[in-house]
Design an enzyme around this catalytic site. Structure first.
Site, PDB file in Angstrom:
ATOM      1  CE  LYS A  38      -4.404  -1.598   1.671  1.00 25.88           C
ATOM      2  NZ  LYS A  38      -5.530  -1.420   2.544  1.00 25.88           N
ATOM      3  CE  LYS A  88      -6.679  -7.335  -1.538  1.00 25.01           C
ATOM      4  NZ  LYS A  88      -6.946  -7.019  -0.124  1.00 25.01           N
ATOM      5  CE  LYS A 140     -13.597  -2.780   1.225  1.00 23.02           C
ATOM      6  NZ  LYS A 140     -12.384  -2.934   2.049  1.00 23.02           N
TER       7      LYS A 140
HETATM    8  N1  AQP Z   1      -9.859 -10.120  -3.324  1.00 27.96           N
HETATM    9  C1  AQP Z   1     -10.160 -10.724  -2.179  1.00 27.96           C
HETATM   10  N2  AQP Z   1     -10.318 -12.060  -2.142  1.00 27.96           N
HETATM   11  C2  AQP Z   1     -10.635 -12.704  -0.994  1.00 27.96           C
HETATM   12  N3  AQP Z   1     -10.833 -12.052   0.181  1.00 27.96           N
HETATM   13  C3  AQP Z   1     -10.686 -10.717   0.184  1.00 27.96           C
HETATM   14  N4  AQP Z   1     -10.794  -9.801   1.150  1.00 27.96           N
HETATM   15  C4  AQP Z   1     -10.565  -8.572   0.647  1.00 27.96           C
HETATM   16  N5  AQP Z   1     -10.287  -8.665  -0.659  1.00 27.96           N
HETATM   17  C5  AQP Z   1     -10.345  -9.988  -0.983  1.00 27.96           C
HETATM   18  C6  AQP Z   1     -11.121 -10.126   2.522  1.00 27.96           C
HETATM   19  O1  AQP Z   1     -12.155  -9.244   2.958  1.00 27.96           O
HETATM   20  C7  AQP Z   1     -11.960  -8.956   4.333  1.00 27.96           C
HETATM   21  C8  AQP Z   1     -12.013  -7.488   4.558  1.00 27.96           C
HETATM   22  O2  AQP Z   1     -10.911  -6.864   3.942  1.00 27.96           O
HETATM   23  P1  AQP Z   1     -10.731  -5.312   4.163  1.00 27.96           P
HETATM   24  O3  AQP Z   1     -11.754  -4.593   3.414  1.00 27.96           O
HETATM   25  O4  AQP Z   1     -10.702  -5.002   5.590  1.00 27.96           O
HETATM   26  O5  AQP Z   1      -9.306  -4.999   3.655  1.00 27.96           O
HETATM   27  P2  AQP Z   1      -8.542  -5.472   2.403  1.00 27.96           P
HETATM   28  O6  AQP Z   1      -8.182  -6.904   2.544  1.00 27.96           O
HETATM   29  O7  AQP Z   1      -7.408  -4.508   2.254  1.00 27.96           O
HETATM   30  O8  AQP Z   1      -9.613  -5.324   1.241  1.00 27.96           O
HETATM   31  P3  AQP Z   1      -9.567  -4.385   0.010  1.00 27.96           P
HETATM   32  O9  AQP Z   1     -10.827  -4.583  -0.761  1.00 27.96           O
HETATM   33  O10 AQP Z   1      -8.298  -4.580  -0.742  1.00 27.96           O
HETATM   34  O11 AQP Z   1      -9.638  -2.969   0.703  1.00 27.96           O
HETATM   35  P4  AQP Z   1      -8.753  -1.705   0.408  1.00 27.96           P
HETATM   36  O12 AQP Z   1      -8.772  -1.559  -1.071  1.00 27.96           O
HETATM   37  O13 AQP Z   1      -9.417  -0.579   1.114  1.00 27.96           O
HETATM   38  O14 AQP Z   1      -7.397  -2.019   0.953  1.00 27.96           O
HETATM   39  C9  AQP Z   1     -10.635  -9.586   4.758  1.00 27.96           C
HETATM   40  O15 AQP Z   1     -10.901 -10.802   5.401  1.00 27.96           O
HETATM   41  C10 AQP Z   1      -9.952  -9.821   3.452  1.00 27.96           C
HETATM   42  O16 AQP Z   1      -9.050 -10.910   3.525  1.00 27.96           O
END
Ligand code: AQP
Length: 347
Positions: free
Chosen positions: A123, A206, A209
């Site tokens: 990040k 991955k 969002k």
């Molecule tokens: N692509 C993914 N595949 C499987 N699991 C996922 N998770 C997130 N993306 C995937 C799981 O969702 C939960 C919440 O994640 P989060 O929103 O707290 O943070 P993150 O993992 O950083 O998700 P994002 O979508 O990538 O958010 P941003 O973009 O804001 O950093 C976790 O259990 C995660 O494993």
């Protein structure tokens, strides 16, 4: 005389997990986390689910959008099957025990441990001097989220594995430093075929969002046309689907779409491959789009309905916060006692 053997305490099973309201929920959040959260709730174990708004602000969030996204995420949880009467559902900032414990954990965690976190490196990228201190300390707050409830099981996607290992290290070091068996050592629950849903534009990245490209993800708020359109345009190679899962090995985009299909249909990827062996993407993508729309449309519809009554969502989150606070407060108060803080206010 030999020392009596100490048996470690057993902790009652309690499930905790969270999602950042840092954007709309994606298919990755749904398959990797939310769908699993519902399964755990339905197993009858105590489940606590949190919209981690304090984590979200480790990266700048527009205040108006953050409130909207938090309510939308709450609506997503409920629409996907989280029942606020059976699970505790709340937003993190309403329960101050999380940040209080996070500070204590900041004093337990070592700089070297934190510096090895790959999500921070990803990040921060080349900009690590200019990102927030909160982003660096994120895994310590995540450990506090879990330990404020002495949770034993944490369902997450694959990307959170390293953070959970750090949570275990913090709990072990706290217990050792203070010679207590106070915190349980958590078990990550990384299960299923969709523990890592990949971007629709790049099968090596991955689905996220916060990806600048909306085409890279399916949002839980996308309508049927948008879902079908994104799947139709998803990046793939030109070969037909193989006749065994081994044939997907060096084909990240094809493997991703097969895994998404399998997770949505509750099938093993091998079964999907058996059904579509030799099919071109011109056949597979419409089948996947039809399945995705069938599974996600009811959730989207219910989210839209729930979002019409934000006061009701706030009421649910407030009630969940009261329930969460009732569990976390005594756990964190005892931590103050263990570390030697005077607590003499009359309340
Ligand atoms: N692509 C993914 N595949 C499987 N699991 C996922 N998770 C997130 N993306 C995937 C799981 O969702 C939960 C919440 O994640 P989060 O929103 O707290 O943070 P993150 O993992 O950083 O998700 P994002 O979508 O990538 O958010 P941003 O973009 O804001 O950093 C976790 O259990 C995660 O494993």
């Amino acid at each position: 005389m030999s020392e009596p053997v100490q048996t470690p305490p057993t902790f009652p099973r309690r499930i905790f997990s969270g999602i950042q309201p840092s954007g709309g929920l994606t298919l990755g959040n749904y398959l990797g986390a939310l769908k699993r959260f519902v399964e755990k709730q339905d197993e009858g174990i105590e489940t606590i689910y949190c919209l981690v708004d304090m984590h979200a602000i480790t990266v700048w969030q527009d205040p108006v959008k953050l409130r909207q996204q938090t309510r939308e995420a709450a609506a997503g949880f409920i629409a996907a099957g989280i029942d606020p009467r059976r699970s505790i559902l709340f937003n993190q900032s309403q329960v101050t025990a999380h940040v209080e414990l996070a500070w204590i954990f900041n004093c337990i965690a070592r700089m070297g441990w934190m510096s090895r976190m790959t999500q921070f490196k990803d990040k921060a990228g080349k900009n690590s001097e200019n990102v927030s201190l909160g982003l660096f300390a994120y895994p310590s707050l995540m450990a506090a989220d879990i330990m404020a409830y002495k949770a034993t099981d944490v369902p997450v996607g694959e990307d959170q594995k390293q953070h959970l290992e750090l949570c275990r290290d913090i709990a072990i070091k706290f217990n050792n430093d203070y010679k207590v068996d106070y915190f349980p050592i958590v078990e990550p629950l990384i299960e299923g075929v969709a523990t890592r849903v990949m971007s629709l534009r790049d099968g090596t990245k991955k689905m996220s969002k916060s990806d600048p490209s909306d085409q890279s993800r399916i949002n839980l708020t996308d309508d049927a046309d948008m879902i079908a359109n994104k799947i139709r345009k998803a990046k793939t190679d030109t070969d037909p689907l193989p006749d065994s899962v081994e044939g997907l090995k060096d084909r990240p985009e094809a493997r991703n779409l097969v895994n998404i299909y399998a997770a949505l249909a509750d099938l093993a990827p091998a079964k999907v491959i058996q059904d579509f062996a030799g099919a071109q993407f011109g056949t597979f993508k419409p089948a996947l789009a039809e399945l995705a729309v069938a599974k996600l449309s009811p959730i989207t519809g219910e989210m839209t309905r729930l979002m019409k009554d934000p006061a009701e969502i706030d009421r649910i989150l407030g009630k969940g916060a009261d329930q969460a606070d009732a569990i976390a407060r005594p756990i964190v108060d005892k931590v103050y006692d263990i570390v030697g803080m005077i607590r003499s206010r009359q309340v």
